[in-house]
Design an enzyme around this catalytic site. Structure first.
Site, short mmCIF file in Angstrom:
data_model
loop_
_atom_site.label_atom_id
_atom_site.label_comp_id
_atom_site.label_asym_id
_atom_site.label_seq_id
_atom_site.Cartn_x
_atom_site.Cartn_y
_atom_site.Cartn_z
N ASP A 1 0.82 -1.22 0.00
CA ASP A 1 0.00 0.00 0.00
C ASP A 1 0.85 1.27 0.00
O ASP A 1 2.01 1.25 0.43
CB ASP A 1 -0.87 0.05 1.27
N ASP A 2 0.23 2.35 -0.41
CA ASP A 2 0.71 3.73 -0.25
C ASP A 2 1.75 4.19 -1.26
O ASP A 2 2.15 5.35 -1.26
CB ASP A 2 1.28 3.99 1.17
N HIS B 1 3.65 -2.21 3.10
CA HIS B 1 3.67 -0.84 2.57
C HIS B 1 4.98 -0.62 1.81
O HIS B 1 6.05 -0.74 2.41
CB HIS B 1 3.54 0.17 3.71
N HIS C 1 -5.17 9.55 0.20
CA HIS C 1 -4.96 8.80 1.42
C HIS C 1 -5.65 9.43 2.64
O HIS C 1 -5.19 9.31 3.77
CB HIS C 1 -3.47 8.58 1.72
ZN ZN Z 1 -2.47 3.22 3.21
#
Ligand code: ZN
Length: 382
Positions: free
Chosen positions: A187-188, A331, A241
């Site tokens: 993620d991210d 992440h 986000h």
């Molecule tokens: Zn996230």
């Protein structure tokens, strides 16, 4: 003189639109390919070289191998103007000695100055001179002579099929639905820590799912394209986000749609599912994702990599807790996670897990995820 020749060749390649890799005007190394080559299913003793990830073969050997098939062809060298003539639908008459054109003083692979003609018309087949002989790009030969080629990278087999017209297919992974599988998710990102994760996935023939933040997609488009072309899944993790449960329905819709559009503009394919930041879901999020046709993907294993920022801790947490059909939350925004991923990918494969994307996990687990519904793993009754 050499420089002028190189420039001329480069122009020629650019004009003809061949597969000469960008920046390949300098000599490049050629490695003997270990791939087994088959012709219509039968193993063929063809020599091949890999140059910048592409396969080059001796076209005389191809002509011998295809003799008697519907793609048979004969070859003729013209010394005076360094040209190779391909005559279609004629079997190669002389077999049994090395008819490769010899070019002196070539230790490594260098672009070869060869004009190739098919039944008198110039055609585009990229060629390299390797240790004194000319090798031609197999893809280009297949396209010109209209036979299909199949790569099975897992088995290391390259197949030529003369009964089908030109097409390429690449079989990289065979997934056995009855065997354990898990989905790594990152993620991210994308970030500078994404490429080392892609390197590790590529090295072990694995894939993962990247829940990208929409506003990072355009400026990291090369990373997104590479990830997508490797077979990874690119999915929606909102535009900015924000915690979606604190936003109006219109804002949530905006977060989703702008990210879907950003991904589609780079990969050509819109994402099929989403993961909300912080995993936060409420009725608004469910409504909007249902409206957009997107299932909500949570996770079943969280090593808290973002909090510990310690590669060993992340690695140990996953290796001690992983089970079949897990969706693992990571992440790609910190170096320790990239370090952990490089160790985890081979270790998980060693333990018998097939690494698949989230969509593949559902597919092979017999789940059709419904829009607006949250899923945590590939276990049906989860
Ligand atoms: Zn996230």
């Amino acid at each position: 003189m050499a420089k002028r020749l190189t420039a001329f060749l480069l122009c020629l390649y650019l004009i003809l639109g061949t597969t000469l890799p960008a920046g390949a005007q300098e000599p490049v190394d050629a490695l003997r390919s270990n791939t087994t080559i088959t012709v219509n299913g039968t193993r063929s003793p063809l020599r091949a070289y890999d140059i910048s990830g592409r396969v080059y073969v001796d076209i005389f050997e191809i002509a011998i191998a295809l003799s008697g098939t519907e793609n048979q062809f004969a070859l003729m060298w013209r010394d005076r103007n360094t040209s190779l003539h391909i005559i279609s639908d004629v079997p190669l008459s002389a077999i049994g000695f090395n008819m490769s054109r010899r070019i002196a003083n070539a230790a490594t692979a260098t672009p070869a100055d060869i004009n190739v003609l098919l039944d008198g018309d110039e055609v585009s087949i990229s060629a390299y001179s390797i240790t004194g002989e000319v090798y031609f790009n197999i893809r280009d030969i297949a396209a010109v002579l209209d036979f299909s080629i199949d790569w099975d990278t897992a088995e290391g087999v390259f197949g030529i099929n003369t009964s089908q017209s030109f097409s390429e297919s690449v079989v990289t992974r065979g997934i056995d639905p009855s065997k354990p599988m898990i989905a790594l998710t990152f993620d991210d990102g994308p970030s500078i820590y994404t490429p080392p994760i892609l390197d590790a996935l590529e090295q072990y023939g694995a894939v993962a799912t990247f829940y990208v933040t929409g506003n990072r997609v355009q400026r990291n488009r090369d990373i997104v394209i590479r990830a997508f072309e490797m077979g990874n899944e690119i999915a929606n993790h909102s535009w900015s986000h924000r915690m979606l449960t604190r936003l109006s329905e219109e804002r949530v819709r905006q977060e989703m749609i702008t990210t879907n559009d950003a991904i589609e503009s780079v990969t050509g394919t819109p994402p099929s599912n989403m993961r909300p930041p912080y995993g936060s879901v409420n009725q608004t999020v469910r409504n909007v994702t249902a409206e957009l046709g997107m299932p909500i993907i949570s996770w079943s294993l969280d090593p808290f990599d973002w909090r510990t920022r310690n590669a060993n801790t992340t690695y140990n947490h996953i290796m001690n807790n992983v089970k079949d059909r897990d969706i693992i939350l990571l992440h790609d925004l910190s170096e320790p996670t990239a370090v952990a991923a490089a160790r985890l990918i081979p270790a998980l494969i060693d333990r018998g897990f097939q690494l698949v994307t989230v969509s593949e996990l559902f597919h092979y687990s017999g789940i059709t995820p419904e829009p607006g519904v949250t899923y945590r793993s590939g276990v049906t009754d989860d």
